[in-house]
Scaffold this active site. Structure first.
Site, PDB file in Angstrom:
ATOM      1  N   ASP A 297      45.449  36.120  -2.505  1.00 11.88           N
ATOM      2  CA  ASP A 297      46.876  36.654  -1.911  1.00 11.88           C
ATOM      3  C   ASP A 297      46.846  37.594  -0.957  1.00 11.88           C
ATOM      4  O   ASP A 297      46.164  38.612  -0.869  1.00 11.88           O
ATOM      5  CB  ASP A 297      47.660  37.389  -3.293  1.00 11.88           C
ATOM      6  CG  ASP A 297      49.333  37.489  -2.780  1.00 11.88           C
ATOM      7  OD1 ASP A 297      49.438  38.752  -2.221  1.00 11.88           O
ATOM      8  OD2 ASP A 297      49.772  36.672  -3.167  1.00 11.88           O
ATOM      9  N   ARG A 298      47.558  37.134   0.121  1.00 12.24           N
ATOM     10  CA  ARG A 298      47.342  37.966   1.410  1.00 12.24           C
ATOM     11  C   ARG A 298      47.841  39.448   1.375  1.00 12.24           C
ATOM     12  O   ARG A 298      47.517  40.436   1.843  1.00 12.24           O
ATOM     13  CB  ARG A 298      47.995  37.275   2.331  1.00 12.24           C
ATOM     14  CG  ARG A 298      47.089  35.973   3.233  1.00 12.24           C
ATOM     15  CD  ARG A 298      47.094  34.647   2.309  1.00 12.24           C
ATOM     16  NE  ARG A 298      48.052  34.252   1.718  1.00 12.24           N
ATOM     17  CZ  ARG A 298      48.418  33.659   0.594  1.00 12.24           C
ATOM     18  NH1 ARG A 298      47.464  33.491  -0.184  1.00 12.24           N
ATOM     19  NH2 ARG A 298      49.647  33.250   0.172  1.00 12.24           N
ATOM     20  N   THR A 299      49.317  39.302   0.559  1.00 12.38           N
ATOM     21  CA  THR A 299      49.906  40.534   0.548  1.00 12.38           C
ATOM     22  C   THR A 299      49.147  41.424  -0.349  1.00 12.38           C
ATOM     23  O   THR A 299      49.110  42.686   0.029  1.00 12.38           O
ATOM     24  CB  THR A 299      51.286  40.336  -0.332  1.00 12.38           C
ATOM     25  OG1 THR A 299      51.962  39.318   0.790  1.00 12.38           O
ATOM     26  CG2 THR A 299      51.955  41.548  -0.101  1.00 12.38           C
ATOM     27  N   ASN A 333      53.539  33.529   7.017  1.00 12.22           N
ATOM     28  CA  ASN A 333      53.678  34.696   7.654  1.00 12.22           C
ATOM     29  C   ASN A 333      52.434  35.783   7.626  1.00 12.22           C
ATOM     30  O   ASN A 333      51.936  36.326   8.609  1.00 12.22           O
ATOM     31  CB  ASN A 333      54.989  35.123   7.647  1.00 12.22           C
ATOM     32  CG  ASN A 333      56.143  34.318   8.054  1.00 12.22           C
ATOM     33  OD1 ASN A 333      56.538  34.434   9.413  1.00 12.22           O
ATOM     34  ND2 ASN A 333      56.638  33.455   7.316  1.00 12.22           N
ATOM     35  N   THR A 334      52.315  36.051   6.352  1.00 11.06           N
ATOM     36  CA  THR A 334      51.313  37.086   6.211  1.00 11.06           C
ATOM     37  C   THR A 334      49.934  36.773   6.369  1.00 11.06           C
ATOM     38  O   THR A 334      49.293  37.607   7.047  1.00 11.06           O
ATOM     39  CB  THR A 334      51.249  37.485   4.608  1.00 11.06           C
ATOM     40  OG1 THR A 334      52.788  37.691   4.078  1.00 11.06           O
ATOM     41  CG2 THR A 334      50.887  38.680   4.168  1.00 11.06           C
ATOM     42  N   ALA A 335      49.536  35.401   6.377  1.00  9.78           N
ATOM     43  CA  ALA A 335      48.402  35.008   6.658  1.00  9.78           C
ATOM     44  C   ALA A 335      48.033  35.246   8.307  1.00  9.78           C
ATOM     45  O   ALA A 335      46.774  35.449   8.654  1.00  9.78           O
ATOM     46  CB  ALA A 335      48.245  33.678   6.397  1.00  9.78           C
ATOM     47  N   THR A 376      57.245  39.619   3.394  1.00  8.58           N
ATOM     48  CA  THR A 376      56.374  40.574   2.358  1.00  8.58           C
ATOM     49  C   THR A 376      56.163  42.008   2.772  1.00  8.58           C
ATOM     50  O   THR A 376      56.139  42.025   4.141  1.00  8.58           O
ATOM     51  CB  THR A 376      55.298  39.690   2.024  1.00  8.58           C
ATOM     52  OG1 THR A 376      54.358  39.755   3.186  1.00  8.58           O
ATOM     53  CG2 THR A 376      55.589  38.382   1.628  1.00  8.58           C
ATOM     54  N   LYS A 418      58.351  32.019  -5.683  1.00  5.79           N
ATOM     55  CA  LYS A 418      57.139  31.362  -5.827  1.00  5.79           C
ATOM     56  C   LYS A 418      56.990  30.763  -7.272  1.00  5.79           C
ATOM     57  O   LYS A 418      55.843  30.510  -7.858  1.00  5.79           O
ATOM     58  CB  LYS A 418      56.029  32.520  -5.458  1.00  5.79           C
ATOM     59  CG  LYS A 418      55.697  32.771  -4.328  1.00  5.79           C
ATOM     60  CD  LYS A 418      54.520  33.673  -4.093  1.00  5.79           C
ATOM     61  CE  LYS A 418      54.020  33.857  -2.431  1.00  5.79           C
ATOM     62  NZ  LYS A 418      53.535  32.650  -2.037  1.00  5.79           N
ATOM     63  N   CYS A 449      58.857  35.154   5.724  1.00  3.25           N
ATOM     64  CA  CYS A 449      58.008  34.570   4.582  1.00  3.25           C
ATOM     65  C   CYS A 449      58.184  33.310   4.425  1.00  3.25           C
ATOM     66  O   CYS A 449      59.506  32.882   4.332  1.00  3.25           O
ATOM     67  CB  CYS A 449      58.322  35.183   3.244  1.00  3.25           C
ATOM     68  SG  CYS A 449      57.515  34.686   1.827  1.00  3.25           S
TER      69      CYS A 449
END
Length: 490
Positions: A297-299, A333-335, A376, A418, A449
């Site tokens: 998980d990126r976040t 987006n977070t990636a 996020t 999710k 996101c």
């Protein structure tokens, strides 16, 4: 040449040619010999590198009759060509007429040229024969009935084939027991080919054209008997050693890092399809997807220093590279907080969804608009959207702490996106956050996101409790950009 000239002289670039062997071992060996002794190679022996690759091909001894299946041959040729491409070969030499009936199919799947045997033959004939000349074609039943010679020569020349009895003699001379493919180049097999040539002359053929590469093995004997027969291996060898390779580009293929998250990947692919101006299946973009939900998980990494997703992202991108992707999209987006770490180690570009999004906002809405960001907490904290916005002169508004918690709960909560929900509590939470950003002055809101567009859609005039605001979906922006990279108007 003086010393200075020697220092500045530019050596010609070596040209590596891969030869597909195994489709007719003796004919392939004959072609290799004629390549090595061709005028161009003898004049500059350091320039040409030949790689002859031959593997067991179970159907090689089967006669190419009219209804022969090409499936095993196609797979064999493609696999050898694919290994050549992976090995850095500049072009493929394919000494087989039957394989040239599907050469275009093979070429569509490769990024290096498969040098056209039929084009070389047609060009040679046009140099030595007048238009309208009657050409006698010696070919297998399969090639004869495939229309291959008609496509390349039928417009300029008259084509004749042996009568059926002589065609059967030719097929037996080639493919029969103790035939030419088995290495028996004299006696009955040679006489069978000679008989077919005489039959063509009786039909008015002024020039005998080979449609079997094995004919090169007996071409000299036929010529000594006074027949005007072309040596296809001689012609092909001369063509492939003198022609400059035209840059060949395989049809655009988009690589997608999937699973971040899984539903957002499917949503992104649907948007690529929806924004592609295609009238039939074949006009859509090739996509190769690695749906890898096991990427950490990126976040969680950005906020709590949990498992680092960088290596998993990199490994996924490398597999997409190996699959022939010419650009990579990451619908997360977070990636994008990790993209700067990945890009220097990749040969193909990652299409930066964040940069494309803020550039699209500046173009469509102007740089003076106030932009709100729903994303996020990991994306917000990483500042990746802020950095992208600064490059286009935009400033961002982010939700206050309580409203950011609503956004996170809408994405990650028990009844969040999710978890498979797209209506009810998660939607109400997002609408509250949108209203909050509008009250802060936002005129445009980025759905930052990739789960959010599953609930709220890309829209220029979204109404929420007395406010009108533009909602921008980065996955839609990314999809249209990928369509344009394929050379299509999005």
């Amino acid at each position: 040449m003086n010393t200075q000239d020697k220092k500045t002289a530019v050596l010609p670039v070596a040209r590596k040619l891969g030869i597909v062997g195994g489709l007719g071992s003796l004919a392939g060996g004959d072609l290799f010999f004629k390549l090595v002794k061709s005028r161009a190679v003898l004049a500059d022996q350091g320039r040409y590198h030949f790689l002859f690759e031959q593997h067991p091909f179970k159907d090689v001894l089967l006669p190419l009759d009219r209804d022969a299946s090409m499936t095993a041959r196609k797979f064999y040729v493609f696999q050898v060509c694919q290994s050549f491409e992976a090995g850095g070969v500049d072009a493929v030499v394919l000494p087989c007429f039957a394989s040239h009936t599907f050469r275009d199919e093979i070429q569509q799947e490769l990024g290096i040229p498969v040098l056209d045997l039929m084009a070389a033959l047609a060009e040679h004939i046009r140099r030595i024969a007048e238009p309208g000349t009657r050409l006698g074609i010696l070919a297998s039943d399969y090639v004869r009935h495939s229309g291959l010679f008609e496509r390349y020569l039928g417009g300029d020349f008259q084509l004749v084939y042996p009568p059926e009895p002589d065609q059967r003699v030719l097929m037996d001379a080639m493919y029969g027991l103790n035939g030419i493919k088995d290495g028996y180049l004299q006696g009955v097999p040679l006489e069978g080919v000679y008989q077919a040539c005489l039959a063509l002359q009786a039909r008015g053929a002024n020039l005998i054209v080979p449609g079997l590469t094995e004919l090169s093995l007996v071409c000299a004997d036929l010529q000594r008997r006074g027949l005007s027969v072309l040596d296809i291996n001689e012609i092909y060898a001369a063509a492939v050693t003198t022609a400059d390779d035209e840059p060949t580009r395989a049809p655009f293929k988009l690589g997608i890092v999937g699973g971040v998250g899984p539903a957002a990947t499917v949503d992104f692919m649907a948007k690529v399809v929806r924004h592609t101006p295609a009238g039939r299946d074949q006009e859509h973009i090739k996509m190769v997807v690695e749906q890898n939900p096991q990427i950490p998980d990126r976040t969680a990494n950005l906020l709590f220093d949990e498992a680092d997703p960088t290596l998993a992202l990199y490994a996924t991108c490398k597999r997409l590279e190996s699959a022939g992707a010419q650009a990579i999209a990451i619908p997360c987006n977070t990636a994008h907080a990790f993209v700067e770490r990945l890009q220097p180690y990749l040969r193909v570009p990652i299409v930066n969804m964040l940069s494309e999004t803020v550039a699209a906002i500046a173009r469509q809405h102007g740089s003076g608009k106030r932009i709100g960001l729903l994303a996020t907490s990991g994306t917000v904290q990483s500042q990746v959207y802020h950095h992208a916005a600064r490059h286009t002169g935009l400033s961002l508004l982010i939700p206050g702490f309580d409203y950011q918690e609503l956004v996170m709960n809408a994405i990650y909560g028990e009844r969040g996106i999710k978890a498979g929900f797209t209506d009810g509590l998660c939607k109400e939470q997002l609408l509250l956050a949108v209203e909050h950003l509008c009250e802060l002055g936002a005129e445009v809101i980025i759905l930052g996101c990739t789960e959010l567009p599953l609930v709220l859609s890309h829209c220029d005039h979204f109404q929420v409790r007395g406010h009108s605001v533009a909602l921008v979906d980065p996955t839609t922006v990314l999809a249209t950009r990928c369509v344009s990279l394929a050379g299509l108007p999005a």
